[in-house]
Design an enzyme around this catalytic site. Structure first.
Site, PDB file in Angstrom:
ATOM      1  N   HIS A  39      41.674 -15.418 -32.727  1.00  0.00           N
ATOM      2  CA  HIS A  39      40.614 -14.367 -32.812  1.00  0.00           C
ATOM      3  C   HIS A  39      39.628 -14.778 -31.740  1.00  0.00           C
ATOM      4  O   HIS A  39      38.309 -14.295 -32.786  1.00  0.00           O
ATOM      5  CB  HIS A  39      41.081 -14.106 -34.223  1.00  0.00           C
ATOM      6  CG  HIS A  39      41.832 -13.918 -35.002  1.00  0.00           C
ATOM      7  ND1 HIS A  39      43.015 -14.875 -35.551  1.00  0.00           N
ATOM      8  CD2 HIS A  39      42.691 -12.928 -35.213  1.00  0.00           C
ATOM      9  CE1 HIS A  39      43.621 -14.179 -36.374  1.00  0.00           C
ATOM     10  NE2 HIS A  39      43.801 -12.941 -35.658  1.00  0.00           N
ATOM     11  N   ASP A  59      61.724 -57.720 -36.432  1.00  0.00           N
ATOM     12  CA  ASP A  59      62.690 -57.967 -35.551  1.00  0.00           C
ATOM     13  C   ASP A  59      63.063 -58.777 -33.825  1.00  0.00           C
ATOM     14  O   ASP A  59      62.941 -58.136 -32.935  1.00  0.00           O
ATOM     15  CB  ASP A  59      64.150 -57.078 -35.762  1.00  0.00           C
ATOM     16  CG  ASP A  59      65.316 -57.058 -35.089  1.00  0.00           C
ATOM     17  OD1 ASP A  59      65.953 -57.821 -34.851  1.00  0.00           O
ATOM     18  OD2 ASP A  59      65.754 -56.001 -36.446  1.00  0.00           O
ATOM     19  N   HIS A  82      67.277 -58.646 -32.599  1.00  0.00           N
ATOM     20  CA  HIS A  82      68.298 -57.954 -32.133  1.00  0.00           C
ATOM     21  C   HIS A  82      68.034 -58.673 -30.667  1.00  0.00           C
ATOM     22  O   HIS A  82      69.034 -57.878 -29.651  1.00  0.00           O
ATOM     23  CB  HIS A  82      67.756 -56.569 -32.487  1.00  0.00           C
ATOM     24  CG  HIS A  82      66.468 -55.899 -31.509  1.00  0.00           C
ATOM     25  ND1 HIS A  82      65.226 -56.561 -32.145  1.00  0.00           N
ATOM     26  CD2 HIS A  82      66.460 -55.696 -30.695  1.00  0.00           C
ATOM     27  CE1 HIS A  82      64.827 -56.471 -31.106  1.00  0.00           C
ATOM     28  NE2 HIS A  82      65.063 -55.364 -29.971  1.00  0.00           N
ATOM     29  N   HIS A  86      69.567 -56.461 -26.275  1.00  0.00           N
ATOM     30  CA  HIS A  86      69.182 -56.816 -24.749  1.00  0.00           C
ATOM     31  C   HIS A  86      69.579 -58.044 -23.851  1.00  0.00           C
ATOM     32  O   HIS A  86      69.229 -58.144 -23.292  1.00  0.00           O
ATOM     33  CB  HIS A  86      67.485 -56.675 -24.600  1.00  0.00           C
ATOM     34  CG  HIS A  86      66.633 -55.855 -25.498  1.00  0.00           C
ATOM     35  ND1 HIS A  86      66.617 -54.993 -25.670  1.00  0.00           N
ATOM     36  CD2 HIS A  86      65.924 -56.128 -26.420  1.00  0.00           C
ATOM     37  CE1 HIS A  86      66.625 -54.446 -26.720  1.00  0.00           C
ATOM     38  NE2 HIS A  86      65.421 -54.798 -26.747  1.00  0.00           N
ATOM     39  N   ASP A 130      66.701 -49.967 -27.885  1.00  0.00           N
ATOM     40  CA  ASP A 130      66.128 -50.628 -28.971  1.00  0.00           C
ATOM     41  C   ASP A 130      67.063 -48.936 -29.907  1.00  0.00           C
ATOM     42  O   ASP A 130      67.192 -48.182 -30.312  1.00  0.00           O
ATOM     43  CB  ASP A 130      64.808 -50.283 -29.307  1.00  0.00           C
ATOM     44  CG  ASP A 130      64.799 -52.276 -28.818  1.00  0.00           C
ATOM     45  OD1 ASP A 130      65.666 -52.830 -28.934  1.00  0.00           O
ATOM     46  OD2 ASP A 130      63.656 -52.398 -28.168  1.00  0.00           O
TER      47      ASP A 130
HETATM   48  S1  FES Z   1      40.630 -17.238 -35.323  1.00  0.00           S
HETATM   49 FE1  FES Z   1      42.109 -16.464 -36.218  1.00  0.00          FE
HETATM   50  S2  FES Z   1      43.491 -18.118 -36.275  1.00  0.00           S
HETATM   51 FE2  FES Z   1      42.096 -19.119 -35.466  1.00  0.00          FE
HETATM   52 FE   LIG Z   2      64.212 -54.371 -28.330  1.00  0.00          FE
END
Ligand code: FES
Ligand SMILES: [Fe+2]
Length: 451
Positions: A107, A209, A212, A217, A370
């Protein structure tokens, strides 16, 4: 069902090394985390290099809350909930940019960069009774602080100051932020993707960790590692040909107050197999300056993993800095930044970005390994029995000690000291109402560990 503090305490036993997997998959716990962990801790927002001028903004999150970080006209930095006070629409939509005002697309309410509501369309007609615009500014993040180029926010007025909150992890973080005069900057944009796993899985891995890597890897290591025919320089000259865990002299894990870090001691400034040759050369060229600023240990600390509780992770040497923004109990949104020394030459910065993306971008060859583990775990945890079968968190139990050459509680790198500390801190924050209680618990636990 309502989860009690007693239930939460029962989920993590750091003395015997047991965790209850419900911590990764329970919606009620997740709501508590949003309030008591993400609502109280220092969360990484962005890097100063991303908002250099007045009016520059960067959109991010603190957990699930959208946040806009804005450089003010006087050079200071503020952060606001990115939520229009009329009907909750986001007022800032671009990832980042420069603006004089944030105008809501719903708005048309318009806010200045200082968060004040400055314009309401058709105000005299729409609000004949009058609208007190001073009351309806954007909600400001309670505290915003900078640490060596990184900007953090915190909702909690009672939380300790940022540096006190960081404690010894700052020493480890300086190894990335303070290698050279001029500090760091973010190279390129931010890579963002989601992984279907609880935020604690990646946070714990980066904290604790290294274990792992040897297994998860292994195919990457086979591709990039030493070859019998000597053809082991795929990415340029100078990388350590063998994975650092095979050649390192010593290796350490640090874990305290939920933070964690780990690395290998090496003798070379370029001990990393994942990066382009330009990056290795750059580390060799700049090691003297880094040594002068940070000392021997951190100057050569190029293969380290780290997590600052709860969700900021980074890897030394490969330039990845990331945040695990939680998205419900079963998902994280990863934000991946490439961070490098500001003083590095342009072509080196490009090489950093290439190397970082190749290894740790959304399709990175290490990232993929990962992510697959974490998403598979999360699928397993759909099972009723899987969700109630305790997990082993015993590695290195009882072997914690203090060292002379680095701060904080440490252990051998292949241990779960930092993971136990992370879950302990998680419990403490969930069950304690005050920071004084949280600190008291951390202090006595850490004293107990090294006695
Ligand atoms: S002006 Fe109405 S939600 Fe931002
Ligand atoms: Fe890793």
């Amino acid at each position: 069902m309502e989860i009690s503090s007693k239930d939460i305490e029962g989920m993590v036993d750091v003395h015997t090394g047991r965790i209850h997997p419900a911590i990764y998959a329970n919606a009620e716990l997740y709501e508590l985390e949003l309030e008591r962990i993400f609502g109280r801790t220092w969360l990484f927002l962005c890097h100063v290099s991303q908002i250099p001028k007045g009016g520059d903004f960067f959109n991010t999150y603190m957990a699930e809350d959208p946040i806009v970080v804005v450089r003010q006209k006087d050079g200071s930095i503020k952060a606001f909930l990115n939520q229009c006070r009329h009907r909750s629409m986001r007022v800032s939509h671009a990832d980042s940019g420069n603006t004089k005002a944030f105008t809501c697309p719903y708005h048309g309410w318009s806010y200045g960069v200082d968060g004040a509501l400055v314009n309401v369309p058709l105000e005299p007609k729409a609000y004949p009774q009058g609208l007190c615009k001073e009351k309806w500014g954007l909600r400001e993040v309670t505290r915003v602080r900078e640490y060596k180029g990184l900007i953090f926010g915190n909702w909690d007025p009672e939380a300790p100051e940022l540096e006190e909150y960081m404690g010894d992890i700052a020493w480890y973080l300086d190894g990335v932020l303070d290698r050279r005069e001029g500090g760091t900057e973010i190279i390129g944009g931010v890579q963002k993707w989601t992984i279907d796993c609880n935020w604690k899985l990646p946070a714990e891995q980066f904290a604790s960790d290294q274990y792992h890597a040897l297994f998860s890897h292994v195919s990457a290591v086979q591709v990039l590692g030493a070859k019998p025919d000597g053809d082991d320089r795929h990415l340029g000259s100078g990388q350590t040909a063998r994975p650092v865990w095979e050649t390192a002299k010593d290796a350490v894990q640090y874990g305290e107050r939920g933070h964690g870090s780990g690395f290998f001691f090496t003798e070379r400034p370029d001990a990393n197999v994942w990066v382009d040759g330009e990056v290795s050369q750059y580390f060799r060229d700049t090691v003297d300056e880094a040594r002068e600023r940070l000392g021997e240990v951190r100057a050569l600390r190029l293969a380290g993993h780290n997590n600052m509780f709860p969700t900021m992770s980074w890897l030394n040497g490969t330039a990845t800095l990331r945040v695990w923004h939680p998205r419900g109990p079963n998902q994280v949104e990863v934000w991946n930044f490439c961070i490098a020394d500001k003083a590095a030459p342009e072509q080196v910065k490009e090489a950093f970005e290439r190397s970082e993306t190749r290894a740790f971008g959304p399709a990175g060859f290490l990232e993929q390994d990962d992510s697959e583990n974490w998403t598979e775990i999360q699928k397993v945890l759909r099972g009723k029995f899987a969700r109630s079968t305790k997990l082993c968190l015993e590695m290195g139990l009882g072997n914690e000690r203090m060292r002379d050459d680095m701060p904080g509680v440490t252990n051998y790198i292949f241990s779960e000291t930092a993971a136990r500390g992370l879950y302990k801190h998680w419990v403490d924050l969930l069950v304690c109402d005050t920071w004084a209680e949280v600190h008291e618990r951390s202090r006595s636990y850490e004293l107990e560990l090294v006695k």
